[in-house]
Design a protein around this motif. Structure first.
Motif, PDB file in Angstrom:
ATOM      1  N   GLU A  70      51.970  39.984  42.587  1.00 59.67           N
ATOM      2  CA  GLU A  70      52.085  40.525  43.798  1.00 59.67           C
ATOM      3  C   GLU A  70      53.579  40.089  44.660  1.00 59.67           C
ATOM      4  N   HIS A  71      54.333  41.145  44.925  1.00 61.56           N
ATOM      5  CA  HIS A  71      55.492  41.010  45.654  1.00 61.56           C
ATOM      6  C   HIS A  71      56.321  40.162  44.858  1.00 61.56           C
ATOM      7  N   ASN A  72      56.475  40.222  43.739  1.00 59.77           N
ATOM      8  CA  ASN A  72      57.529  39.352  42.775  1.00 59.77           C
ATOM      9  C   ASN A  72      56.862  37.866  42.853  1.00 59.77           C
ATOM     10  N   VAL A  73      55.699  37.723  42.822  1.00 55.53           N
ATOM     11  CA  VAL A  73      55.109  36.326  42.737  1.00 55.53           C
ATOM     12  C   VAL A  73      54.111  36.537  41.654  1.00 55.53           C
ATOM     13  N   LEU A  74      54.466  35.640  40.477  1.00 55.71           N
ATOM     14  CA  LEU A  74      53.203  35.584  39.411  1.00 55.71           C
ATOM     15  C   LEU A  74      52.336  34.501  39.807  1.00 55.71           C
ATOM     16  N   THR A  75      50.963  34.729  39.746  1.00 54.55           N
ATOM     17  CA  THR A  75      50.100  33.802  39.778  1.00 54.55           C
ATOM     18  C   THR A  75      49.128  33.559  38.615  1.00 54.55           C
ATOM     19  N   LEU A  76      49.253  32.355  38.210  1.00 55.92           N
ATOM     20  CA  LEU A  76      48.291  31.901  37.097  1.00 55.92           C
ATOM     21  C   LEU A  76      47.215  30.994  37.472  1.00 55.92           C
TER      22      LEU A  76
ATOM     23  N   PHE B 299      42.933  25.120  38.272  1.00 56.54           N
ATOM     24  CA  PHE B 299      44.504  24.796  38.583  1.00 56.54           C
ATOM     25  C   PHE B 299      44.914  26.350  39.048  1.00 56.54           C
ATOM     26  N   LYS B 300      45.920  26.341  39.864  1.00 62.36           N
ATOM     27  CA  LYS B 300      46.564  27.813  40.415  1.00 62.36           C
ATOM     28  C   LYS B 300      48.190  27.425  40.100  1.00 62.36           C
ATOM     29  N   ARG B 301      48.961  27.969  39.780  1.00 62.57           N
ATOM     30  CA  ARG B 301      50.530  27.904  39.720  1.00 62.57           C
ATOM     31  C   ARG B 301      51.014  29.374  39.730  1.00 62.57           C
ATOM     32  N   GLN B 302      52.111  28.984  40.806  1.00 63.24           N
ATOM     33  CA  GLN B 302      52.749  30.440  41.184  1.00 63.24           C
ATOM     34  C   GLN B 302      53.989  30.380  40.960  1.00 63.24           C
ATOM     35  N   PHE B 303      54.599  31.604  40.476  1.00 62.89           N
ATOM     36  CA  PHE B 303      56.072  31.556  39.941  1.00 62.89           C
ATOM     37  C   PHE B 303      56.866  32.593  40.855  1.00 62.89           C
ATOM     38  N   THR B 304      58.004  32.603  41.339  1.00 60.88           N
ATOM     39  CA  THR B 304      58.750  33.682  41.940  1.00 60.88           C
ATOM     40  C   THR B 304      59.472  34.229  40.696  1.00 60.88           C
TER      41      THR B 304
END
Length: 103
Positions: free
Chosen positions: A18-24, A46-51
């Motif tokens: 969502e909006h150039n943010v990849l959330t795992l 866990f939760k990790r976010q990558f721009t």
């Protein structure tokens, strides 16, 4: 891009963009309480976010042998790609010389 997720199954992992943010996100299902002497693999959520960079799209994901492999592709729109501009001007045969007088 690959992420090691040993101990998780594909059903316990969520991948969103969502909006150039990849959330795992990973959520381990609650199981009956057991007593362990040693637990080598972490099972907490866990939760990790990558721009993601501009114009990078997620093309797919697959889960293989404890690794989540995410396929990314950069697609630059035609309007943003560099283009060659033709330069017009006088050719060597069309050059006229201005006469100069000595002072």
């Amino acid at each position: 891009m690959s992420v090691a997720l040993a101990g998780f199954t594909p059903d316990e992992v969520a991948l969103t963009v969502e909006h150039n943010v990849l959330t795992l996100e990973g959520r381990k299902a609650e199981k009956e309480e057991k007593t362990f002497l040693h637990r080598g693999i972490s099972t907490r959520s866990f939760k990790r976010q990558f721009t993601l960079a501009d114009h990078v799209e997620v093309k797919g994901a697959r889960f293989e042998n404890g690794l989540l492999i995410i396929e990314l592709q950069r697609e630059v729109p035609e309007a943003m790609k560099p283009r060659r501009i033709a330069i017009s001007g006088a050719g060597p045969g069309n050059v006229s010389q201005i006469e100069a007088k000595a002072a």
